[in-house]
Write an enzyme that holds these catalytic residues in place. Structure first.
Site, PDB file in Angstrom:
ATOM      1  N   GLY A 206     -19.341  13.448  44.502  1.00 42.09           N
ATOM      2  CA  GLY A 206     -18.144  14.241  45.023  1.00 42.09           C
ATOM      3  C   GLY A 206     -17.949  15.759  44.235  1.00 42.09           C
ATOM      4  O   GLY A 206     -19.022  16.216  44.134  1.00 42.09           O
ATOM      5  N   HIS A 207     -16.886  15.879  44.107  1.00 39.60           N
ATOM      6  CA  HIS A 207     -16.153  17.124  43.898  1.00 39.60           C
ATOM      7  C   HIS A 207     -16.834  17.656  42.509  1.00 39.60           C
ATOM      8  O   HIS A 207     -17.319  18.897  42.339  1.00 39.60           O
ATOM      9  CB  HIS A 207     -14.703  17.370  44.004  1.00 39.60           C
ATOM     10  CG  HIS A 207     -14.055  18.370  43.680  1.00 39.60           C
ATOM     11  ND1 HIS A 207     -14.387  19.570  44.819  1.00 39.60           N
ATOM     12  CD2 HIS A 207     -13.430  19.382  42.805  1.00 39.60           C
ATOM     13  CE1 HIS A 207     -13.702  20.686  44.249  1.00 39.60           C
ATOM     14  NE2 HIS A 207     -12.872  20.466  43.159  1.00 39.60           N
TER      15      HIS A 207
END
Length: 288
Positions: free
Chosen positions: A263-264
């Protein structure tokens, strides 16, 4: 080499920054994202400090930098980029690479496009310069751009930096969330809980629209100057999804491209793998 910790008054604001490595080696400037700080680079700094000189500042209102009252300071991406560039000038850093993550991307792209001769390379991690990268996450933010008094949009935005929202940013789409230290969001909460900080985060969300206006200018910079660039990107990021990473291929020819199934905050789950790629890239491209 060990990391050292400093503060320096820039344009009247006390700015905290981490520094490591030999100043005679190529410099890499690490620009953090929302809603974190230079803490996100702590492991990468250790991985790279034997071969490079590293500088990682906290923006005003983030991390350990001063938080001026919102009535006395422009919490805008333009102002943040001016603060970072002035810090580099005062530290006599004339040539440097930029690590651009999340908010660090529009801050850094302003610096790079206005000072192309000072840029060695670009490292792009979950940051955007194309509208393709602004998908579902951005819908309430775009509503807020159109109506700053929209309370539903404002409440959604505030939720992103609530304790649960912070944890979500660090753990969403991560293959093994058990490797993500809770210290990350606890440390972020330290500055987010300061008086007025919630309003500062909303101001930055609102001002993000000024970055989108500059996307064509940054794309022209890519086409004209063709900086050596490496993309190291969490492809499953809900905030800046992999399609935004793919968009850089349109204009950057000297591009090395790596997607990771996370993810981020990709450094938290693939830090060693990303660090090895970045080290190899910088050793080849900075020529020292």
């Amino acid at each position: 080499m060990k990391t050292s910790y400093h503060t320096r008054k820039i344009n009247g604001v006390e700015i905290f920054y981490r520094e490591a490595g030999d100043k005679n080696k190529p410099t890499l400037v690490l620009l953090h994202g929302y809603p974190t700080s230079s803490h996100m680079f702590r492991n990468l700094i250790n991985d790279l400090s034997d071969d490079f000189h590293l500088i990682a500042p906290d923006y005003p209102g983030y991390g350990r930098s001063e938080q001026p009252p919102i009535a006395e300071f422009d919490y805008t991406f333009e102002n943040m980029s001016n603060i970072v560039k002035t810090l580099l000038d005062e530290l006599d850093i004339k040539k440097f690479s930029l690590y651009l993550m999340d908010y660090g991307a529009p801050i850094g792209f302003r610096i790079a496009s206005r000072n192309p001769d000072q840029i060695d390379t670009l490292i792009i991690q979950n940051g955007c310069a194309y509208e393709e990268g602004l998908e579902t996450f951005w819908d309430p933010i775009k509503v807020y751009w159109g109506d700053i008094n929209n309370k539903e949009a404002e409440n959604t935005l505030r939720g992103f930096h609530s304790p649960d929202g912070l944890k979500w940013q660090y753990t969403h789409a991560v293959p093994d969330a058990s490797v993500i230290s809770p210290d990350n969001w606890e440390i972020d909460l330290r500055h987010l809980e300061r008086p007025e900080n919630g309003a500062i985060q909303l101001a930055m969300f609102y001002d993000y629209q000024t970055n989108v206006v500059l996307y064509p200018e940054w794309q022209e910079y890519f086409r004209k100057y063709q900086p050596d660039t490496i993309v190291v990107y969490g492809k499953d990021d809900y905030i800046f999804p992999g399609v935004g990473a793919e968009a850089f291929k349109k204009d950057l020819k000297n591009l090395e491209f790596h997607l990771f199934s996370t993810g981020h905050f990709a450094l938290e789950s693939f830090g060693s793998e990303m660090g090895a790629l970045i080290k190899d890239f910088l050793l080849r491209k900075t020529g020292k």
